[in-house]
Motif scaffolding. Structure first.
Motif, short mmCIF file in Angstrom:
data_model
loop_
_atom_site.label_atom_id
_atom_site.label_comp_id
_atom_site.label_asym_id
_atom_site.label_seq_id
_atom_site.Cartn_x
_atom_site.Cartn_y
_atom_site.Cartn_z
N ALA A 1 35.64 38.36 50.86
CA ALA A 1 36.34 37.79 49.70
C ALA A 1 37.14 36.55 50.12
O ALA A 1 37.10 35.52 49.43
N GLU A 2 37.84 36.64 51.24
CA GLU A 2 38.62 35.49 51.71
C GLU A 2 37.72 34.30 52.01
O GLU A 2 38.03 33.16 51.66
N THR B 1 33.78 34.16 40.56
CA THR B 1 33.58 33.00 41.41
C THR B 1 33.00 33.41 42.74
O THR B 1 32.06 32.80 43.24
N ARG B 2 33.52 34.49 43.34
CA ARG B 2 32.98 34.98 44.61
C ARG B 2 31.51 35.36 44.44
O ARG B 2 30.69 35.09 45.31
N SER B 3 31.22 36.00 43.33
CA SER B 3 29.84 36.41 43.05
C SER B 3 28.93 35.19 42.99
O SER B 3 27.84 35.19 43.55
N SER C 1 38.29 35.44 39.84
CA SER C 1 38.03 35.25 41.27
C SER C 1 36.83 36.07 41.70
O SER C 1 36.04 35.65 42.53
N ARG C 2 36.66 37.25 41.10
CA ARG C 2 35.52 38.09 41.43
C ARG C 2 34.22 37.42 40.98
O ARG C 2 33.23 37.41 41.71
N LEU D 1 34.63 33.67 50.84
CA LEU D 1 34.03 33.15 49.61
C LEU D 1 35.05 32.38 48.79
O LEU D 1 34.72 31.37 48.16
N ASP D 2 36.31 32.83 48.81
CA ASP D 2 37.38 32.07 48.14
C ASP D 2 37.56 30.70 48.79
O ASP D 2 37.75 29.70 48.10
N TYR E 1 27.52 42.52 50.23
CA TYR E 1 28.53 42.04 49.28
C TYR E 1 27.95 42.05 47.86
O TYR E 1 28.61 42.47 46.91
N ALA F 1 28.56 33.73 46.56
CA ALA F 1 27.68 34.58 47.38
C ALA F 1 26.23 34.42 46.98
O ALA F 1 25.34 34.28 47.83
#
Length: 134
Positions: A116-117, A16-18, A13-14, A119-120, A53, A21
């Motif tokens: 994070a929320e 994917t967020r990266s 998930s980290r 970007l998820d 971020y 972003a």
């Protein structure tokens, strides 16, 4: 076994967020360049949050002057926006022990959680709409 699955899911998930972003940040720059109007699509608060971020993902705070430069704002405008974001509890400023002359910025716990929320949600939207992150 369960802790490994959780840590892998957390890492996924980290990442994917990266990716999300980085893509959003890149698309914003391309849009401005394409239309040759760098001020037309300006969203200073959002650009600052994205930049911080990305700094968080690299494990470091960002200097105020580098934030200003990265988002294309004069220092005085960047400071005004940072005050707004700090007032909303999304960022915080601090002095580093190794470089007390510089002020650094980071996303607050709340700012990090909200980014994070969001970007998820974007990543989930990409998956359900068939868009690719790669």
């Amino acid at each position: 076994m369960a802790p490994k699955k959780r840590s892998k899911a957390h890492k996924d998930s980290r990442e994917t967020r990266s990716q999300v972003a980085a893509r959003i940040y890149s698309e914003r720059r391309m849009r401005s360049e394409h239309f040759h109007h760098h001020n037309l699509f300006r969203e200073p608060a959002w650009d600052i949050l994205l930049h911080l971020y990305q700094g968080h993902l690299r494990g470091r705070g960002m200097k105020i002057d580098s934030v200003s430069l990265a988002v294309g704002l004069p220092a005085t405008s960047a400071l005004r926006w940072l005050e707004v974001l700090e007032g909303k509890g999304l960022v915080f400023a601090y002095r580093d022990e190794g470089d007390a002359d510089q002020i650094f910025l980071r996303l607050s716990k709340r700012g990090l959680s909200e980014m994070a929320e969001y970007l998820d949600r974007i990543a989930l939207s990409d998956v359900t709409s068939g868009a690719s992150l790669r």
